[in-house]
Write an enzyme that holds these catalytic residues in place. Structure first.
Site, PDB file in Angstrom:
ATOM      1  N   GLY A  29       0.827  -1.202   0.000  1.00 49.95           N
ATOM      2  CA  GLY A  29       0.000   0.000   0.000  1.00 49.95           C
ATOM      3  C   GLY A  29       0.858   1.248   0.000  1.00 49.95           C
ATOM      4  O   GLY A  29       1.997   1.210  -0.464  1.00 49.95           O
ATOM      5  N   ASN A  30       0.327   2.341   0.477  1.00 51.30           N
ATOM      6  CA  ASN A  30       1.095   3.581   0.569  1.00 51.30           C
ATOM      7  C   ASN A  30       0.592   4.439   1.722  1.00 51.30           C
ATOM      8  O   ASN A  30      -0.364   4.077   2.399  1.00 51.30           O
ATOM      9  CB  ASN A  30       1.038   4.333  -0.768  1.00 51.30           C
ATOM     10  CG  ASN A  30      -0.376   4.726  -1.127  1.00 51.30           C
ATOM     11  OD1 ASN A  30      -1.003   5.537  -0.445  1.00 51.30           O
ATOM     12  ND2 ASN A  30      -0.907   4.118  -2.178  1.00 51.30           N
ATOM     13  N   ARG A  31       1.235   5.580   1.930  1.00 52.97           N
ATOM     14  CA  ARG A  31       0.970   6.395   3.112  1.00 52.97           C
ATOM     15  C   ARG A  31      -0.143   7.430   2.962  1.00 52.97           C
ATOM     16  O   ARG A  31      -0.276   8.301   3.792  1.00 52.97           O
ATOM     17  CB  ARG A  31       2.247   7.130   3.523  1.00 52.97           C
ATOM     18  CG  ARG A  31       3.371   6.220   3.945  1.00 52.97           C
ATOM     19  CD  ARG A  31       4.545   7.061   4.408  1.00 52.97           C
ATOM     20  NE  ARG A  31       5.737   6.259   4.584  1.00 52.97           N
ATOM     21  CZ  ARG A  31       5.992   5.515   5.655  1.00 52.97           C
ATOM     22  NH1 ARG A  31       5.121   5.489   6.639  1.00 52.97           N
ATOM     23  NH2 ARG A  31       7.099   4.816   5.725  1.00 52.97           N
ATOM     24  N   SER A  32      -0.929   7.350   1.903  1.00 52.97           N
ATOM     25  CA  SER A  32      -2.002   8.338   1.737  1.00 52.97           C
ATOM     26  C   SER A  32      -2.986   8.250   2.906  1.00 52.97           C
ATOM     27  O   SER A  32      -3.432   7.167   3.271  1.00 52.97           O
ATOM     28  CB  SER A  32      -2.744   8.069   0.426  1.00 52.97           C
ATOM     29  OG  SER A  32      -3.967   8.772   0.413  1.00 52.97           O
ATOM     30  N   ALA A  96      -4.507   7.818  -4.056  1.00 47.53           N
ATOM     31  CA  ALA A  96      -3.140   7.363  -4.285  1.00 47.53           C
ATOM     32  C   ALA A  96      -3.245   5.881  -4.645  1.00 47.53           C
ATOM     33  O   ALA A  96      -3.124   4.998  -3.784  1.00 47.53           O
ATOM     34  CB  ALA A  96      -2.305   7.570  -3.031  1.00 47.53           C
TER      35      ALA A  96
END
Ligand code: C5P
Length: 222
Positions: A29-32, A96
């Site tokens: 995943g990502n940090r959004s 994101a």
């Protein structure tokens, strides 16, 4: 007149990150945080739009909009958007989206039996580019988060993806961007630009929503 600027406009907004499963318990995943997207969805609704928000997993309370659709993966977001895009006038992509997903998620938990592990990743569809390429297409708004050459890359994205308006923000520095309460944006469209200086994301969302409404109306011919 401001509250009615987008009266009757059907908007579709994507927000938050997507999660791409590696196995039943792990994901890429990502940090959004989804903060900017949620604030923008609410600001568009405040201007009179009927907003359907398609959001990935976040810790935020759901904003006050017409409809919510919760999804987890990029493919789910893609399907949720495509199922509704024909009935929307304005498409705003703040999500994101995780660019790659594991080609074949393991059906059971991956055990740590080897010293190294290789996972094959495949590209996810570019939701914004596909929506912008439709004919007819809704008025499309995208985001560009860049660490350098902000305006050049954002202009390139505007042309390459064929979107109507791009909100670009500098990431990786000390101010603004992911996981922060404040942000600054350079907003670009064909034939124009506007700087929205560093401010609280809620205020910034309201300023951006106004600018989107202005450009939307100019595009729609009034
Ligand atoms: O190309 P890049 O990922 O930098 O573009 C960012 C913009 O495109 C954002 O508006 C994002 O929501 C959208 N996007 C998308 N689907 C993807 C990747 C990005 O809608 N798979």
């Amino acid at each position: 007149v401001l509250p009615g600027l987008l009266a009757g406009v059907r908007a579709l907004v994507t927000a938050g990150p997507t999660r791409e499963p590696l196995d039943p318990v792990r994901f890429i995943g990502n940090r959004s945080s989804g903060r900017m997207g949620f604030a923008l969805a609410e600001a568009l609704e405040e201007l009179g739009a009927m907003v359907t928000l398609i959001a990935g997993p976040t810790l935020l309370p759901l904003p006050c909009v017409t409809k919510h659709v919760q999804i987890e993966t990029a493919l789910e977001m893609y399907k949720a958007v495509m199922a509704r895009v024909a009935e929307c006038d304005l498409f705003v992509a703040t999500a994101a989206v995780t660019d790659y997903r594991p080609a074949a998620p393991a059906p059971t938990k991956i055990k740590k039996e080897t010293e190294a592990l290789t996972v094959e990743l495949v590209r996810n569809p570019d939701i914004l580019a596909e929506v912008a390429a439709r004919r007819p297409a809704p008025f499309t708004v995208g985001f560009a988060a860049e660490t350098d050459h902000l305006e050049d890359y954002a202009r390139d994205k505007l042309e390459r993806k064929g979107v109507d308006l791009i909100a670009a923000n500098q990431v990786g520095g000390l101010v603004g961007g992911f996981e922060r309460a404040e942000n600054a944006l350079t907003v670009l469209w064909r034939g124009g630009r506007k700087e929205l200086p560093l401010m609280d994301k809620h205020r910034l969302a309201r300023e951006l929503a106004l600018l989107i409404a202005e450009r939307y109306r100019a595009h729609a011919g009034g």
